[in-house]
Scaffold this motif. Structure first.
Motif, PDB file in Angstrom:
ATOM      1  N   PHE A  69       0.836  -1.203   0.000  1.00 34.43           N
ATOM      2  CA  PHE A  69       0.000   0.000   0.000  1.00 34.43           C
ATOM      3  C   PHE A  69       0.870   1.252   0.000  1.00 34.43           C
ATOM      4  O   PHE A  69       1.917   1.285   0.635  1.00 34.43           O
ATOM      5  N   VAL A  70       0.381   2.268  -0.696  1.00 32.02           N
ATOM      6  CA  VAL A  70       0.886   3.629  -0.555  1.00 32.02           C
ATOM      7  C   VAL A  70      -0.259   4.471  -0.004  1.00 32.02           C
ATOM      8  O   VAL A  70      -1.384   4.419  -0.516  1.00 32.02           O
ATOM      9  N   VAL A  71       0.026   5.221   1.048  1.00 37.46           N
ATOM     10  CA  VAL A  71      -0.955   6.110   1.663  1.00 37.46           C
ATOM     11  C   VAL A  71      -0.394   7.522   1.630  1.00 37.46           C
ATOM     12  O   VAL A  71       0.779   7.731   1.968  1.00 37.46           O
ATOM     13  N   PHE A  72      -1.207   8.486   1.208  1.00 39.81           N
ATOM     14  CA  PHE A  72      -0.720   9.870   1.216  1.00 39.81           C
ATOM     15  C   PHE A  72      -1.874  10.835   1.429  1.00 39.81           C
ATOM     16  O   PHE A  72      -3.041  10.493   1.213  1.00 39.81           O
ATOM     17  N   ASP A  73      -1.536  12.026   1.890  1.00 32.80           N
ATOM     18  CA  ASP A  73      -2.514  13.100   1.999  1.00 32.80           C
ATOM     19  C   ASP A  73      -1.963  14.323   1.276  1.00 32.80           C
ATOM     20  O   ASP A  73      -0.936  14.264   0.615  1.00 32.80           O
ATOM     21  N   GLY A  74      -2.644  15.419   1.418  1.00 36.01           N
ATOM     22  CA  GLY A  74      -2.216  16.673   0.802  1.00 36.01           C
ATOM     23  C   GLY A  74      -3.363  17.663   0.846  1.00 36.01           C
ATOM     24  O   GLY A  74      -4.484  17.321   1.229  1.00 36.01           O
ATOM     25  N   GLY A  75      -3.069  18.887   0.461  1.00 30.25           N
ATOM     26  CA  GLY A  75      -4.100  19.912   0.404  1.00 30.25           C
ATOM     27  C   GLY A  75      -4.128  20.867   1.574  1.00 30.25           C
ATOM     28  O   GLY A  75      -4.549  22.017   1.417  1.00 30.25           O
ATOM     29  N   PRO A 123       3.673  -0.397  -9.894  1.00 26.40           N
ATOM     30  CA  PRO A 123       2.435  -0.618 -10.666  1.00 26.40           C
ATOM     31  C   PRO A 123       1.431  -1.553 -10.013  1.00 26.40           C
ATOM     32  O   PRO A 123       0.245  -1.501 -10.346  1.00 26.40           O
ATOM     33  N   THR A 124       1.858  -2.411  -9.114  1.00 24.50           N
ATOM     34  CA  THR A 124       0.926  -3.352  -8.480  1.00 24.50           C
ATOM     35  C   THR A 124       0.443  -2.892  -7.110  1.00 24.50           C
ATOM     36  O   THR A 124      -0.349  -3.580  -6.462  1.00 24.50           O
ATOM     37  N   THR A 125       0.907  -1.739  -6.670  1.00 27.71           N
ATOM     38  CA  THR A 125       0.591  -1.243  -5.326  1.00 27.71           C
ATOM     39  C   THR A 125      -0.779  -0.574  -5.283  1.00 27.71           C
ATOM     40  O   THR A 125      -1.161   0.154  -6.198  1.00 27.71           O
ATOM     41  N   ARG A 126      -1.512  -0.810  -4.212  1.00 26.80           N
ATOM     42  CA  ARG A 126      -2.794  -0.135  -3.993  1.00 26.80           C
ATOM     43  C   ARG A 126      -2.516   1.240  -3.388  1.00 26.80           C
ATOM     44  O   ARG A 126      -1.827   1.351  -2.358  1.00 26.80           O
ATOM     45  N   ILE A 127      -3.051   2.279  -3.996  1.00 27.58           N
ATOM     46  CA  ILE A 127      -2.825   3.656  -3.552  1.00 27.58           C
ATOM     47  C   ILE A 127      -4.078   4.173  -2.843  1.00 27.58           C
ATOM     48  O   ILE A 127      -5.187   4.036  -3.351  1.00 27.58           O
ATOM     49  N   VAL A 128      -3.864   4.775  -1.666  1.00 27.23           N
ATOM     50  CA  VAL A 128      -4.970   5.325  -0.884  1.00 27.23           C
ATOM     51  C   VAL A 128      -4.673   6.786  -0.568  1.00 27.23           C
ATOM     52  O   VAL A 128      -3.635   7.104   0.029  1.00 27.23           O
ATOM     53  N   TYR A 129      -5.567   7.662  -0.983  1.00 29.56           N
ATOM     54  CA  TYR A 129      -5.474   9.084  -0.628  1.00 29.56           C
ATOM     55  C   TYR A 129      -6.338   9.338   0.599  1.00 29.56           C
ATOM     56  O   TYR A 129      -7.495   8.904   0.652  1.00 29.56           O
ATOM     57  N   VAL A 130      -5.780  10.045   1.585  1.00 27.25           N
ATOM     58  CA  VAL A 130      -6.521  10.376   2.803  1.00 27.25           C
ATOM     59  C   VAL A 130      -7.013  11.819   2.714  1.00 27.25           C
ATOM     60  O   VAL A 130      -6.205  12.759   2.685  1.00 27.25           O
ATOM     61  N   ALA A 131      -8.316  11.982   2.636  1.00 28.98           N
ATOM     62  CA  ALA A 131      -8.921  13.313   2.658  1.00 28.98           C
ATOM     63  C   ALA A 131      -9.092  13.720   4.117  1.00 28.98           C
ATOM     64  O   ALA A 131      -9.884  13.121   4.845  1.00 28.98           O
ATOM     65  N   VAL A 132      -8.319  14.706   4.552  1.00 31.54           N
ATOM     66  CA  VAL A 132      -8.292  15.056   5.969  1.00 31.54           C
ATOM     67  C   VAL A 132      -9.606  15.696   6.405  1.00 31.54           C
ATOM     68  O   VAL A 132     -10.465  16.025   5.580  1.00 31.54           O
ATOM     69  N   HIS A 133      -9.742  15.872   7.706  1.00 24.72           N
ATOM     70  CA  HIS A 133     -10.990  16.376   8.282  1.00 24.72           C
ATOM     71  C   HIS A 133     -11.283  17.809   7.849  1.00 24.72           C
ATOM     72  O   HIS A 133     -10.432  18.492   7.261  1.00 24.72           O
ATOM     73  N   LYS A 134     -12.471  18.259   8.156  1.00 22.78           N
ATOM     74  CA  LYS A 134     -12.861  19.642   7.879  1.00 22.78           C
ATOM     75  C   LYS A 134     -12.041  20.555   8.788  1.00 22.78           C
ATOM     76  O   LYS A 134     -12.098  20.436  10.009  1.00 22.78           O
ATOM     77  N   LYS A 156     -10.360   9.269 -11.518  1.00 30.04           N
ATOM     78  CA  LYS A 156      -9.749   9.039 -12.828  1.00 30.04           C
ATOM     79  C   LYS A 156      -8.651   7.988 -12.760  1.00 30.04           C
ATOM     80  O   LYS A 156      -8.555   7.110 -13.625  1.00 30.04           O
ATOM     81  N   TRP A 157      -7.812   8.061 -11.728  1.00 27.71           N
ATOM     82  CA  TRP A 157      -6.646   7.189 -11.616  1.00 27.71           C
ATOM     83  C   TRP A 157      -6.923   5.912 -10.831  1.00 27.71           C
ATOM     84  O   TRP A 157      -6.018   5.093 -10.643  1.00 27.71           O
ATOM     85  N   GLY A 158      -8.136   5.717 -10.357  1.00 27.68           N
ATOM     86  CA  GLY A 158      -8.444   4.521  -9.581  1.00 27.68           C
ATOM     87  C   GLY A 158      -7.796   4.495  -8.214  1.00 27.68           C
ATOM     88  O   GLY A 158      -7.452   3.428  -7.703  1.00 27.68           O
ATOM     89  N   VAL A 159      -7.644   5.665  -7.621  1.00 21.16           N
ATOM     90  CA  VAL A 159      -7.056   5.782  -6.284  1.00 21.16           C
ATOM     91  C   VAL A 159      -8.172   5.731  -5.239  1.00 21.16           C
ATOM     92  O   VAL A 159      -9.151   6.486  -5.327  1.00 21.16           O
ATOM     93  N   ALA A 160      -8.036   4.844  -4.273  1.00 17.46           N
ATOM     94  CA  ALA A 160      -9.023   4.757  -3.196  1.00 17.46           C
ATOM     95  C   ALA A 160      -8.923   5.995  -2.301  1.00 17.46           C
ATOM     96  O   ALA A 160      -7.846   6.575  -2.152  1.00 17.46           O
ATOM     97  N   VAL A 161     -10.040   6.391  -1.726  1.00 17.56           N
ATOM     98  CA  VAL A 161     -10.067   7.567  -0.850  1.00 17.56           C
ATOM     99  C   VAL A 161     -10.514   7.149   0.547  1.00 17.56           C
ATOM    100  O   VAL A 161     -11.603   6.585   0.717  1.00 17.56           O
TER     101      VAL A 161
END
Length: 218
Positions: A69-75, A123-134, A156-161
């Motif tokens: 897994f790759v996990v990341f946030d941003g914004g 290429p085989t890794t599942r990517i998860v984006y973390v949408a942080v709290h309000k 678009k990219w098939g990234v789980a949220v």
């Protein structure tokens, strides 16, 4: 999830701010996963943020073996860079998947470049984006605009949220939430309370972040 590997990228919410254990640490420990964390305080998705540099730099500097897994946030820092300092624009999602068409002078183009780089490296890794709290500490309309384009690009990219923003009640525009669930400083070596609304303390992490991320990983 026992024994699975996870690389984590992002800003101080992933890193832990002044406490070097963020929500990814708590999740990995609970699930008996092997975590490598590359996040840095102050990091941005966009191109001209703060001293933490771009999250893309973290991705490029990460280990070569593919994690599970790759996990990341941003914004969070991007909202400040865009609204408060006018350092770059939010921009729009590109029509295709060719990195040459991404506008890396914008948040959106930089996000697509990050995801494209992850896909190329692992290429085989599942990517998860973390949408942080309000966030009560950032301009609300900027948060909403960043969220809209981020979710569009993730789809678009098939990234789980892992959608802490939408799937939990944590909203630090509410004074009681800000006080109870965020911190600025450590008390006896642990996150305190009464923060500005940005950095979740242990109660914020375990109540809101860990369950949502665990569900996304599963």
């Amino acid at each position: 999830m026992k024994g699975k590997t996870m690389y984590a990228f992002g800003d101080s919410i992933v890193y832990g701010h002044t406490y070097p254990r963020g929500f990814v640490n708590f999740t990995a420990e609970r699930e008996l996963m092997n975590l490598t964390k590359y996040a840095r305080n102050g990091a941005t998705i966009g191109p001209a943020g703060f001293s933490g540099g771009q999250i893309l730099t973290q991705v490029k500097g990460a280990a070569s073996p593919s994690p599970d897994f790759v996990v990341f946030d941003g914004g969070t820092n991007d909202a400040e860079a865009i609204h408060d300092y006018n350092r770059y624009r939010i921009g729009a999602m590109a029509h295709g998947f060719d990195p040459a068409t991404f506008d890396n002078g914008t948040y959106a183009g930089s996000l697509e470049t990050i995801i494209s780089t992850m896909r190329t490296r692992w290429p085989t890794t599942r990517i998860v984006y973390v949408a942080v709290h309000k966030l009560g500490s950032r301009d609300w309309n900027t948060q909403l605009a960043l969220r809209a384009v981020t979710l569009q690009i993730c789809h678009k990219w098939g990234v789980a949220v892992a959608d802490v923003f939408n799937d939990t009640t944590l909203d630090t525009r509410i004074s009681s939430h800000r006080s109870a669930y965020t911190f600025n400083d450590l008390v006896n070596g642990y996150p305190g309370t009464g923060g500005t609304g940005t950095h979740p303390n242990i109660a914020g992490i375990t109540t809101f972040y860990v369950p949502v991320l665990t569900a996304a990983l599963n």
